[in-house]
Design a protein around this motif. Structure first.
Motif, PDB file in Angstrom:
ATOM      1  N   VAL A 127       0.835  -1.200   0.000  1.00  0.00           N
ATOM      2  CA  VAL A 127       0.000   0.000   0.000  1.00  0.00           C
ATOM      3  C   VAL A 127       0.872   1.254   0.000  1.00  0.00           C
ATOM      4  O   VAL A 127       0.578   2.230  -0.704  1.00  0.00           O
ATOM      5  N   ALA A 128       1.983   1.226   0.738  1.00  0.00           N
ATOM      6  CA  ALA A 128       2.867   2.393   0.806  1.00  0.00           C
ATOM      7  C   ALA A 128       3.449   2.768  -0.554  1.00  0.00           C
ATOM      8  O   ALA A 128       3.797   3.926  -0.795  1.00  0.00           O
ATOM      9  N   ALA A 129       3.555   1.785  -1.467  1.00  0.00           N
ATOM     10  CA  ALA A 129       4.122   2.065  -2.790  1.00  0.00           C
ATOM     11  C   ALA A 129       3.205   2.933  -3.638  1.00  0.00           C
ATOM     12  O   ALA A 129       3.629   3.470  -4.663  1.00  0.00           O
ATOM     13  N   LEU A 130       1.959   3.083  -3.231  1.00  0.00           N
ATOM     14  CA  LEU A 130       1.026   3.934  -3.966  1.00  0.00           C
ATOM     15  C   LEU A 130       1.127   5.404  -3.563  1.00  0.00           C
ATOM     16  O   LEU A 130       0.416   6.247  -4.125  1.00  0.00           O
ATOM     17  N   ALA A 131       1.974   5.709  -2.598  1.00  0.00           N
ATOM     18  CA  ALA A 131       2.138   7.111  -2.176  1.00  0.00           C
ATOM     19  C   ALA A 131       2.484   7.969  -3.393  1.00  0.00           C
ATOM     20  O   ALA A 131       3.331   7.609  -4.214  1.00  0.00           O
ATOM     21  N   GLY A 132       1.824   9.095  -3.502  1.00  0.00           N
ATOM     22  CA  GLY A 132       2.031   9.996  -4.630  1.00  0.00           C
ATOM     23  C   GLY A 132       1.133   9.708  -5.820  1.00  0.00           C
ATOM     24  O   GLY A 132       1.093  10.492  -6.772  1.00  0.00           O
ATOM     25  N   GLU A 133       0.408   8.571  -5.791  1.00  0.00           N
ATOM     26  CA  GLU A 133      -0.483   8.218  -6.894  1.00  0.00           C
ATOM     27  C   GLU A 133      -1.873   8.814  -6.685  1.00  0.00           C
ATOM     28  O   GLU A 133      -2.302   9.087  -5.567  1.00  0.00           O
ATOM     29  N   GLY A 140      -4.963  -4.353 -21.553  1.00  0.00           N
ATOM     30  CA  GLY A 140      -3.897  -3.389 -21.337  1.00  0.00           C
ATOM     31  C   GLY A 140      -3.593  -3.085 -19.894  1.00  0.00           C
ATOM     32  O   GLY A 140      -2.866  -2.137 -19.590  1.00  0.00           O
ATOM     33  N   THR A 141      -4.141  -3.883 -18.968  1.00  0.00           N
ATOM     34  CA  THR A 141      -3.916  -3.648 -17.537  1.00  0.00           C
ATOM     35  C   THR A 141      -3.483  -4.930 -16.855  1.00  0.00           C
ATOM     36  O   THR A 141      -3.628  -6.038 -17.406  1.00  0.00           O
ATOM     37  N   VAL A 142      -2.976  -4.789 -15.623  1.00  0.00           N
ATOM     38  CA  VAL A 142      -2.686  -5.928 -14.758  1.00  0.00           C
ATOM     39  C   VAL A 142      -3.324  -5.651 -13.402  1.00  0.00           C
ATOM     40  O   VAL A 142      -3.442  -4.493 -12.985  1.00  0.00           O
ATOM     41  N   THR A 143      -3.766  -6.692 -12.730  1.00  0.00           N
ATOM     42  CA  THR A 143      -4.355  -6.562 -11.396  1.00  0.00           C
ATOM     43  C   THR A 143      -3.380  -7.129 -10.385  1.00  0.00           C
ATOM     44  O   THR A 143      -2.934  -8.278 -10.521  1.00  0.00           O
ATOM     45  N   ARG A 144      -3.048  -6.324  -9.376  1.00  0.00           N
ATOM     46  CA  ARG A 144      -2.067  -6.728  -8.376  1.00  0.00           C
ATOM     47  C   ARG A 144      -2.679  -6.622  -6.977  1.00  0.00           C
ATOM     48  O   ARG A 144      -3.206  -5.562  -6.598  1.00  0.00           O
ATOM     49  N   PRO A 145      -2.593  -7.713  -6.167  1.00  0.00           N
ATOM     50  CA  PRO A 145      -3.089  -7.650  -4.784  1.00  0.00           C
ATOM     51  C   PRO A 145      -2.326  -6.598  -3.983  1.00  0.00           C
ATOM     52  O   PRO A 145      -1.109  -6.415  -4.161  1.00  0.00           O
ATOM     53  N   LEU A 146      -3.029  -5.927  -3.087  1.00  0.00           N
ATOM     54  CA  LEU A 146      -2.402  -4.978  -2.168  1.00  0.00           C
ATOM     55  C   LEU A 146      -1.958  -5.726  -0.911  1.00  0.00           C
ATOM     56  O   LEU A 146      -2.671  -6.602  -0.409  1.00  0.00           O
ATOM     57  N   VAL A 147      -0.782  -5.354  -0.393  1.00  0.00           N
ATOM     58  CA  VAL A 147      -0.220  -6.021   0.781  1.00  0.00           C
ATOM     59  C   VAL A 147       0.408  -4.985   1.718  1.00  0.00           C
ATOM     60  O   VAL A 147       0.614  -3.841   1.354  1.00  0.00           O
ATOM     61  N   HIS A 148       0.690  -5.461   2.941  1.00  0.00           N
ATOM     62  CA  HIS A 148       1.397  -4.657   3.957  1.00  0.00           C
ATOM     63  C   HIS A 148       0.737  -3.287   4.230  1.00  0.00           C
ATOM     64  O   HIS A 148       1.360  -2.253   4.005  1.00  0.00           O
ATOM     65  N   PRO A 149      -0.491  -3.298   4.736  1.00  0.00           N
ATOM     66  CA  PRO A 149      -1.346  -4.428   5.117  1.00  0.00           C
ATOM     67  C   PRO A 149      -2.159  -4.930   3.919  1.00  0.00           C
ATOM     68  O   PRO A 149      -2.107  -4.348   2.835  1.00  0.00           O
TER      69      PRO A 149
END
Length: 323
Positions: free
Chosen positions: A188-194, A258-267
């Motif tokens: 989830v933290a990797a989405l910061a700024g998005e 044209g997309t990929v679905t990725r589970p969110l983790v941590h948490p």
């Protein structure tokens, strides 16, 4: 009154549907009849009652004073008829809202219920969100829906009941060339700024946008502003491709080109999905639907919470299944 003292329930159902829609075309679509046939039934009812029930113009349809007076009586008569038919195994179809065509949890519950009771007619509808479906449930135009019960306005929840079915792990749908698309999972933290699309501006999915805001709060993630409201998968995919925003979803969200679905983790963010219905609903197919939900919840461990599972504060109080 008609000479026989009898009113055909079909005429009352035609009247009630037009009274709810205040639009003959939409009412005819709901009843799966031609608009001309619906207008004919309403005129026949008006003749039999000896009064006008609607004021019709080129711009709008409105109830007359006698139409307003008939409305509660028509509802009671049709509710009683539905209950009588259900008691003798001749129930009308159970109208089940699946939110959207790719909603895996709701679809699996409905399909399992059809397997358990093939003699029952369970018909799917697609309202696109629980908030949109809630008003239809309370008005009797739908019987059951699925979604995040805690995200509904308390005034809506007061007339509804729910049975918790699944804690759906959440995910993010990314354009294929997004910086995070190569990962198998996305912290989830990797989405910061998005800026992430979560249905903002869509009045039918307010419970989902609320969940996104609670998840993103304090994490540096923005909810994308409202976009043109797309109707249908093709238009939704076009609008999303044009915006280029990641989309907040669940792990079973249907694939988009044209997309990929990725589970969110941590948490691992969890979206509680409940079977939701209006209080007092009586229908033999409904009990089968509840049984199917219970069976799948147990068989698939849908109510297991991962060690790092995350709930919004408003969902914590709903964490005990209702049976």
């Amino acid at each position: 009154m008609p000479a026989s003292g009898h009113l055909d329930p079909r005429l009352l159902r035609a009247f009630l549907t037009v009274a709810e829609e205040l639009h003959f075309t939409r009412a005819a679509a709901r009843l799966y009849v031609a608009q001309q046939a619906l207008s004919r039934d309403v005129r026949r009812l008006e003749r039999e009652l000896g009064t006008d029930l609607f004021v019709r113009s080129t711009r709008q349809v409105a109830l007359t004073a006698d139409g307003e007076r008939l409305l509660p009586y028509a509802r009671r008569v049709l509710d009683a008829q539905d209950a009588l038919l259900a008691a003798f195994g001749q129930a009308r179809p159970l109208l089940v809202d699946l939110n959207y065509r790719g909603q895996a949890t709701a679809r699996r519950v409905l399909h399992r219920a059809r397997e358990l009771a093939p003699e029952q007619e369970l018909m799917a509808r697609y309202e696109s969100g629980l908030t949109g479906a809630a008003g239809e449930l309370l008005a009797g135009r739908l019987d059951a829906s699925f979604g995040r019960f805690a995200g509904l306005d308390p005034a809506l929840r007061a007339g509804l009941e729910h049975q918790l079915v699944r804690y759906e792990p959440m995910a993010v749908v990314l354009p294929g060339d997004h910086r995070l698309a190569s990962r198998e999972t996305v912290p989830v933290a990797a989405l910061a700024g998005e800026t992430v699309y979560a249905g903002a501006g869509n009045p039918r999915t307010a419970e989902w946008t609320d969940l996104a805001r609670r998840l993103f709060d304090g994490r540096g993630i923005d909810v994308a502003p409202p976009l043109p409201l797309a109707v249908g998968d093709e238009e939704f995919q076009r609008i999303m491709a044009k915006s280029g925003n990641p989309i907040l979803a669940v792990v079973d969200f249907p694939a988009m080109p044209g997309t990929v679905t990725r589970p969110l983790v941590h948490p691992v963010p969890l979206s509680p999905v409940s079977l939701v219905w209006r209080k007092g609903l009586v229908h033999p197919g409904f009990e089968v639907l509840r049984r199917a939900a219970r069976e799948l919840s147990a068989a698939e461990d849908w109510l297991q919470v991962p060690p790092d599972g995350w709930f919004s504060a408003t969902d914590v109080v709903m964490r005990h299944p209702s049976y």
